[in-house]
Design a protein around this motif. Structure first.
Motif, short mmCIF file in Angstrom:
data_model
loop_
_atom_site.label_atom_id
_atom_site.label_comp_id
_atom_site.label_asym_id
_atom_site.label_seq_id
_atom_site.Cartn_x
_atom_site.Cartn_y
_atom_site.Cartn_z
N UNK A 109 13.36 -75.42 3.19
CA UNK A 109 13.44 -75.26 4.65
C UNK A 109 13.36 -76.61 5.36
N UNK A 110 13.95 -77.62 4.71
CA UNK A 110 14.06 -78.97 5.24
C UNK A 110 15.52 -79.36 5.28
N UNK A 111 15.83 -80.48 5.93
CA UNK A 111 17.18 -81.04 5.89
C UNK A 111 17.19 -82.20 4.92
N UNK A 112 18.10 -82.16 3.95
CA UNK A 112 18.23 -83.24 2.97
C UNK A 112 18.67 -84.52 3.66
N UNK A 113 18.28 -85.65 3.10
CA UNK A 113 18.64 -86.94 3.68
C UNK A 113 19.64 -87.72 2.84
N UNK A 120 22.27 -79.09 2.03
CA UNK A 120 20.90 -78.56 2.03
C UNK A 120 20.26 -78.91 3.37
N UNK A 121 20.57 -78.08 4.37
CA UNK A 121 20.07 -78.27 5.74
C UNK A 121 19.39 -76.97 6.20
N UNK A 122 18.46 -76.51 5.39
CA UNK A 122 17.81 -75.22 5.65
C UNK A 122 16.96 -75.22 6.92
N UNK A 123 16.40 -76.35 7.30
CA UNK A 123 15.66 -76.42 8.57
C UNK A 123 16.60 -76.06 9.73
N UNK A 153 6.79 -71.89 -1.21
CA UNK A 153 7.71 -72.80 -0.53
C UNK A 153 8.02 -72.30 0.88
N UNK A 154 8.14 -70.99 1.03
CA UNK A 154 8.41 -70.40 2.34
C UNK A 154 7.23 -70.50 3.27
N UNK A 160 5.61 -75.73 8.67
CA UNK A 160 6.22 -76.95 9.24
C UNK A 160 7.19 -76.61 10.36
N UNK A 161 7.95 -75.54 10.20
CA UNK A 161 8.88 -75.13 11.27
C UNK A 161 8.10 -74.73 12.52
N UNK A 162 7.05 -73.96 12.35
CA UNK A 162 6.23 -73.55 13.49
C UNK A 162 5.64 -74.76 14.22
N UNK A 163 5.05 -75.68 13.46
CA UNK A 163 4.40 -76.83 14.09
C UNK A 163 5.38 -77.75 14.82
N UNK A 164 6.63 -77.76 14.39
CA UNK A 164 7.65 -78.57 15.07
C UNK A 164 8.31 -77.82 16.22
N UNK A 165 8.06 -76.53 16.34
CA UNK A 165 8.74 -75.70 17.34
C UNK A 165 7.77 -74.69 17.96
#
Length: 182
Positions: A109-113, A120-123, A153-154, A160-165
């Motif tokens: 659930x992150x974006x690959x760099x 792999x841009x699951x975020x 992992x979920x 992390x998604x919640x804390x950023x949004x």
């Protein structure tokens, strides 16, 4: 390519319907699947709050839906469940299936760099594309009343998604497994 979701499966449970959809994801560059559990409703104009469920390593969009029985609680509470897949699939990127904890089934659930993993841009998929797709195609879902949860992992992804949004989700609940290796 068609980005509108196509229903590929349906089953009645706990008075509502569990439906599986497939669509092309421009964010990920491949077809993706997700499940929606629609609880029973007495009115066609009723809008359900939603709970996104993010599954763990090696899972698909089906694991939680098939194994959890969460539809019973969702039915009783009038909450729609949304379960996306855990990573892009079918891209045939070299090394994508070489390890159980990296690549297919392990989007984190992150974006690959790194360029090799550009799909792999699951975020972005979970935070941006999927909510937009849901609001445009399922008028019975109220994406402004969303919560997010997950395990392993979920759970990490949900937290992390919640804390950023903080403005997008009402509640976060997670189960994170921690392993200590000697």
């Amino acid at each position: 390519m068609e980005t509108k979701p196509t229903e590929i499966g349906s089953s009645k449970m706990f008075g509502g319907y569990n439906k599986r959809y497939k669509h092309f994801s421009p964010t990920l560059g491949c077809s993706m699947t997700f499940h929606i559990y629609f609880p029973p409703s007495s009115s066609p104009s009723h809008k359900f709050p939603i709970l996104y469920w993010l599954s763990g390593l090696t899972c698909t969009d089906e694991n939680f839906i098939i194994k959890s029985g969460a539809q019973r609680a969702a039915s009783a509470e009038g909450v729609a469940l949304i379960a996306p897949d855990t990573s892009p699939r079918g891209l045939n990127v070299e090394g994508e299936a070489d390890s159980w904890d990296f690549g297919v089934g392990a989007g984190f659930y992150l974006n690959a760099t790194q360029q090799k993993w550009k799909n792999w841009r699951m975020y972005d998929y979970v935070v941006k594309e999927l909510p937009k797709l849901l609001s445009e195609n399922f008028p019975q879902l109220d994406t402004s009343k969303a919560s997010i949860s997950g395990h392993s992992m979920g759970g990490h992804g949900a937290l992390t998604i919640y804390l950023k949004n903080l403005d997008k989700y009402k509640v976060v609940a997670v189960e994170i497994l921690i392993y200590f290796i000697d």
